[in-house]
Design an enzyme around this catalytic site. Sequence first.
Site, short mmCIF file in Angstrom:
data_model
loop_
_atom_site.label_atom_id
_atom_site.label_comp_id
_atom_site.label_asym_id
_atom_site.label_seq_id
_atom_site.Cartn_x
_atom_site.Cartn_y
_atom_site.Cartn_z
N GLU A 1 0.83 -1.22 0.00
CA GLU A 1 0.00 0.00 0.00
C GLU A 1 0.86 1.27 0.00
OE1 GLU A 1 -3.05 -0.25 -0.62
OE2 GLU A 1 -3.82 -2.11 0.25
N HIS B 1 -3.07 2.26 7.75
CA HIS B 1 -4.13 1.46 7.12
C HIS B 1 -4.33 0.22 7.96
CE1 HIS B 1 -6.37 -1.22 4.66
NE2 HIS B 1 -5.33 -2.00 4.43
N HIS C 1 -7.57 -3.01 9.32
CA HIS C 1 -8.80 -3.73 8.97
C HIS C 1 -9.72 -3.83 10.20
CE1 HIS C 1 -6.23 -6.16 5.77
NE2 HIS C 1 -6.37 -4.88 5.45
N HIS D 1 -12.84 -3.52 2.74
CA HIS D 1 -11.41 -3.78 2.93
C HIS D 1 -10.91 -3.27 4.29
CE1 HIS D 1 -7.03 -3.26 1.23
NE2 HIS D 1 -7.05 -3.72 2.46
P1 13P Z 1 1.15 -5.52 3.10
O1 13P Z 1 1.55 -6.78 3.81
O2 13P Z 1 1.77 -5.39 1.74
O3 13P Z 1 1.43 -4.31 3.98
O4 13P Z 1 -0.42 -5.55 2.82
C1 13P Z 1 -1.36 -5.66 3.83
C2 13P Z 1 -2.65 -5.02 3.49
O5 13P Z 1 -3.45 -4.80 4.38
C3 13P Z 1 -2.96 -4.67 2.07
O6 13P Z 1 -4.10 -3.89 1.99
ZN ZN Z 2 -5.42 -3.98 3.75
#
Ligand code: 13P
Ligand code: ZN
Length: 267
Positions: A104, A127, A129, A203
């Site tokens: 990302e 970022h 989840h 996401h």
């Molecule tokens: P990475 O392991 O590349 O950081 O990706 C994790 C992720 O949440 C992608 O959206």
């Molecule tokens: Zn992600």
Amino acid sequence: MTQVLEQIAEVAGYLWQQGWGERNGGNLTVNLTGFFTTDVSKGEPHPLGVTLPHIAGQYFYVKGTQKRMRDLARKPMENGCIIRITDDGTAYRPVDDFVPPTSELPSHLMVQDYLRQCGSRYTATLHTHPIELVALSHHRDLLDDTERPNRLTRTLWSMIPETLAFAPLGIGIVPYEVPGSVELAEATLKKIRDYDVVLWEKHGVFAVGQDIMDAFDQVDVLNKAARIYLDALTYTAAHPDSQPEGMTGEAMRDVQRIFRLPKQRPC
Ligand code: 13P
Ligand code: ZN
């Protein structure tokens, strides 16, 4: 710099504990430029694929791709690395041992470039989840982002006074895009100007903060409201005549008055 790395590790631990960091899920960057006076990067430049003039010569801690938050919490320098953006803003070089950066990177660095362009005090991008916010992002009726505040923001604000107090800009919505894509980064950049946090449909979320703890807090506040909303709806499932009431408009205006909102945008 040790303190900043310790804070990154602390937040990575929280992300795992919250259940927001399954496997390698989530990523972060923090601007470390203030800790470097000369160019200490080395090796071949890795092209960014875009030109980011405002972060040319700047240093960032970046989570490694496929690295786990729960590991980063113990060993930040084995699960991420410090990079320097080249002087022409088109590539980066690592400072120490190279750990390939998060997929990302486009979103993180394009937002970091925007923050520097406007002289923001914000240094961190996150970022992750968060379960309940992602669950709500599957409900089309909550994803309309044409009104300000949008329906999702109004719903979350009305759950507890703290949501409006600490996330007064609310949550913006980015329609689904392929993870790691420049399209996702561009859509994120457009929205993050106006909101505390943006929701990546089906996401996760993307947040900015003065430091990484601040970015984490923004997500935590909004996700707590989402959890309360979903918990209230489980009562509705058993008692269909009883809908979650939400705070009244008057109660929310009182919060705005007492907490002297709105707060400053990042730029
Ligand atoms: P990475 O392991 O590349 O950081 O990706 C994790 C992720 O949440 C992608 O959206
Ligand atoms: Zn992600």
